[in-house]
Scaffold this active site. Structure first.
Site, mmCIF file in Angstrom:
data_model
loop_
_atom_site.group_PDB
_atom_site.id
_atom_site.type_symbol
_atom_site.label_atom_id
_atom_site.label_comp_id
_atom_site.label_asym_id
_atom_site.label_seq_id
_atom_site.Cartn_x
_atom_site.Cartn_y
_atom_site.Cartn_z
ATOM 1 N N LYS A 279 0.870 -1.189 0.000
ATOM 2 C CA LYS A 279 0.000 0.000 0.000
ATOM 3 C C LYS A 279 0.904 1.234 0.000
ATOM 4 O O LYS A 279 1.937 1.248 0.669
ATOM 5 C CB LYS A 279 -0.860 -0.038 1.266
ATOM 6 C CG LYS A 279 -1.558 1.255 1.618
ATOM 7 C CD LYS A 279 -2.904 1.339 0.962
ATOM 8 C CE LYS A 279 -3.516 2.745 1.102
ATOM 9 N NZ LYS A 279 -4.456 3.055 0.037
ATOM 10 N N SER A 280 0.528 2.299 -0.723
ATOM 11 C CA SER A 280 1.386 3.487 -0.801
ATOM 12 C C SER A 280 1.694 4.056 0.581
ATOM 13 O O SER A 280 0.795 4.265 1.400
ATOM 14 C CB SER A 280 0.729 4.568 -1.650
ATOM 15 O OG SER A 280 0.617 4.146 -2.974
ATOM 16 N N CYS B 136 -1.429 10.645 -7.393
ATOM 17 C CA CYS B 136 -2.285 11.188 -6.339
ATOM 18 C C CYS B 136 -2.073 12.698 -6.230
ATOM 19 O O CYS B 136 -1.028 13.208 -6.620
ATOM 20 C CB CYS B 136 -2.005 10.505 -5.000
ATOM 21 S SG CYS B 136 -0.316 10.683 -4.443
ATOM 22 N N THR C 62 -8.576 -5.147 -7.992
ATOM 23 C CA THR C 62 -10.006 -5.398 -7.777
ATOM 24 C C THR C 62 -10.372 -6.862 -8.048
ATOM 25 O O THR C 62 -11.302 -7.401 -7.444
ATOM 26 C CB THR C 62 -10.816 -4.435 -8.676
ATOM 27 O OG1 THR C 62 -10.423 -3.104 -8.328
ATOM 28 C CG2 THR C 62 -12.309 -4.590 -8.482
ATOM 29 N N GLY D 112 -11.442 -2.030 -11.622
ATOM 30 C CA GLY D 112 -12.158 -3.240 -12.019
ATOM 31 C C GLY D 112 -12.533 -3.250 -13.495
ATOM 32 O O GLY D 112 -12.148 -2.350 -14.257
ATOM 33 N N ILE E 32 -2.549 1.262 -15.075
ATOM 34 C CA ILE E 32 -2.951 2.586 -14.627
ATOM 35 C C ILE E 32 -3.386 2.562 -13.160
ATOM 36 O O ILE E 32 -3.745 1.513 -12.630
ATOM 37 C CB ILE E 32 -4.148 3.133 -15.475
ATOM 38 C CG1 ILE E 32 -5.334 2.159 -15.430
ATOM 39 C CG2 ILE E 32 -3.736 3.460 -16.854
ATOM 40 C CD1 ILE E 32 -6.588 2.653 -16.151
ATOM 41 N N ASN E 33 -3.405 3.756 -12.556
ATOM 42 C CA ASN E 33 -4.081 3.923 -11.277
ATOM 43 C C ASN E 33 -5.584 4.009 -11.573
ATOM 44 O O ASN E 33 -5.992 3.868 -12.724
ATOM 45 C CB ASN E 33 -3.563 5.191 -10.573
ATOM 46 C CG ASN E 33 -3.643 5.063 -9.055
ATOM 47 O OD1 ASN E 33 -4.673 4.637 -8.523
ATOM 48 N ND2 ASN E 33 -2.575 5.411 -8.361
ATOM 49 N N GLY F 293 -8.486 -3.380 -14.205
ATOM 50 C CA GLY F 293 -9.598 -4.236 -14.616
ATOM 51 C C GLY F 293 -9.226 -5.632 -15.057
ATOM 52 O O GLY F 293 -10.080 -6.395 -15.515
HETATM 53 C C1 FMN Z 1 -9.308 0.167 -2.360
HETATM 54 C C2 FMN Z 1 -8.198 0.592 -3.264
HETATM 55 C C3 FMN Z 1 -7.057 1.190 -2.722
HETATM 56 C C4 FMN Z 1 -6.005 1.580 -3.559
HETATM 57 N N1 FMN Z 1 -4.890 2.144 -3.013
HETATM 58 C C5 FMN Z 1 -3.836 2.472 -3.821
HETATM 59 C C6 FMN Z 1 -2.625 2.980 -3.276
HETATM 60 O O1 FMN Z 1 -2.449 3.105 -2.067
HETATM 61 N N2 FMN Z 1 -1.621 3.310 -4.146
HETATM 62 C C7 FMN Z 1 -1.730 3.149 -5.513
HETATM 63 O O2 FMN Z 1 -0.783 3.450 -6.246
HETATM 64 N N3 FMN Z 1 -2.869 2.646 -6.046
HETATM 65 C C8 FMN Z 1 -3.915 2.312 -5.244
HETATM 66 N N4 FMN Z 1 -5.052 1.777 -5.786
HETATM 67 C C9 FMN Z 1 -5.136 1.599 -7.261
HETATM 68 C C10 FMN Z 1 -4.759 0.168 -7.648
HETATM 69 O O3 FMN Z 1 -3.425 -0.131 -7.274
HETATM 70 C C11 FMN Z 1 -4.926 -0.038 -9.176
HETATM 71 O O4 FMN Z 1 -4.030 0.818 -9.851
HETATM 72 C C12 FMN Z 1 -6.333 0.247 -9.666
HETATM 73 O O5 FMN Z 1 -7.292 -0.217 -8.741
HETATM 74 C C13 FMN Z 1 -6.603 -0.391 -11.023
HETATM 75 O O6 FMN Z 1 -6.386 -1.794 -10.982
HETATM 76 P P1 FMN Z 1 -7.573 -2.869 -10.709
HETATM 77 O O7 FMN Z 1 -8.692 -2.534 -11.638
HETATM 78 O O8 FMN Z 1 -6.933 -4.184 -10.973
HETATM 79 O O9 FMN Z 1 -7.977 -2.713 -9.269
HETATM 80 C C14 FMN Z 1 -6.107 1.376 -4.968
HETATM 81 C C15 FMN Z 1 -7.259 0.770 -5.496
HETATM 82 C C16 FMN Z 1 -8.290 0.369 -4.673
HETATM 83 C C17 FMN Z 1 -9.494 -0.294 -5.288
#
Ligand code: FMN
Length: 310
Positions: free
Chosen positions: A42-43, A125, A262, A213, A186-187, A240
């Site tokens: 987690k960041s 961020c 996700t 997602g 991506i974020n 996603g």
């Molecule tokens: C609940 C939650 C918390 C997240 N916290 C961080 C974070 O602390 N730092 C970061 O770079 N990305 C964070 N993300 C983004 C994820 O790392 C990821 O880039 C984003 O959800 C897209 O990928 P996914 O669709 O597989 O979840 C967070 C995502 C979610 C859903």
């Protein structure tokens, strides 16, 4: 599916996305034991931060919207976590953020000394130097963060980008020029908003949140495609990804590794084993290795340096 990535050997090409499972060693190890090649933490930020009030995460079925608010104990208050991680048997990607270029460098220097294999810069961020804008929407501020961090650490640096950038390829290029060893994209996308029509109010306490997602996968695929056109360092593609077919798709856009966040909610922690198997099954009838299909959707492949050598 052993993969060589920036000088570290990974058991699989799958990465746990930052933020979805926290920083606890037992959880990171469990993900690794279940087929994840590289767990991301987690960041970690410069100061202790509580994050936003609940509700912070809503499942929309086709994905999630969240505004957790980057909660962190602060990099100086994680001694227990670092000690736990000292004797681990798995590689770790330590994600960090800062409110200024100087904060990024300070946190990176401290965290790098704790021995993660990689540092991931969450330049996706909001920051204070650009009055609430995101470092990662601007090539100059992205360059500034990456080059400041590169000056204070020798471990490979991964820049994590936001789809909010008007031209994500240009941002990736600026990061590469600043010395980034890899790009992660991506974020979350958005921000978006969900309103409860009975209470007539936004559902998230913070009102707006980032989307993740399956519903953001086409955005992620497009972003990775654009980045691949601009850089020759490896890309971690995520956004996603939930199945082996999704993973193959983003690899074809240009990703060398594939992240999932996700998907853990939708398919459980074993999603990594399942997606590895699904990629393997697909490869059996289509290609001999992942390397053969990285960036293939561009018509021709270009060499991606798997060790990140310049
Ligand atoms: C609940 C939650 C918390 C997240 N916290 C961080 C974070 O602390 N730092 C970061 O770079 N990305 C964070 N993300 C983004 C994820 O790392 C990821 O880039 C984003 O959800 C897209 O990928 P996914 O669709 O597989 O979840 C967070 C995502 C979610 C859903």
């Amino acid at each position: 599916m052993q993969i060589e990535f920036l000088g570290t050997s990974l058991r699989t090409p799958l990465v746990l996305a930052s933020g979805v499972l926290g920083n606890n060693k037992a959880i990171l190890e469990r993900v690794w034991a279940n087929g994840c090649g590289l767990p991301t933490m987690k960041s970690i930020g410069p100061e202790p931060r509580d994050g936003h009030h609940n509700p912070t995460v809503i499942d929309l079925g086709e994905g999630m919207i969240n505004a957790v608010g980057l909660h962190t104990p602060g990099y100086l208050n994680m001694e227990e976590e670092w000690q736990d991680l000292e004797n681990r048997k798995f590689p770790v990607n330590a994600s960090i953020y800062g409110g200024s270029v100087e904060e990024f460098a300070r946190v990176a220097q401290f965290v790098a000394a704790k021995g993660p294999e990689f540092i991931e810069l969450n330049i996706s961020c909001p920051n204070s130097e650009s009055h609430g804008m995101i470092f990662g929407v601007n090539p100059e501020s992205s360059f500034a963060v990456v080059s400041a961090v590169k000056k204070v650490t020798d471990i490979p640096v991964i820049a994590k980008l936001t789809p909010a950038a008007p031209d994500i390829g240009t941002i990736a290029k600026a990061c590469e020029e600043a010395g980034a060893d890899a790009i992660c994209a991506i974020n979350t996308a958005g921000p978006g908003m969900v309103i409860d029509i009975e209470s007539q109010q936004p559902v998230l306490a913070f009102k707006k949140g980032g989307l993740s997602g399956p519903m953001i996968r086409p955005i992620a695929v497009r972003c990775v495609y654009d980045i691949y056109e601009q850089v020759s360092i490896p890309i971690i593609g995520l956004g996603g990804i939930t199945t082996g077919a999704d993973a193959v798709e983003i690899i074809m856009a240009g990703a060398s590794l594939v992240g999932m966040g996700t998907a853990v909610r939708y398919r459980g922690i074993n999603v990594f084993n399942r997606v590895n198997q699904e990629i393997d099954d697909w490869l059996k009838t289509h290609a001999t290795s992942i390397d053969q299909i990285i960036g293939i959707a561009h018509g021709k492949q270009k060499p991606v340096n798997p060790k990140g050598e310049k």
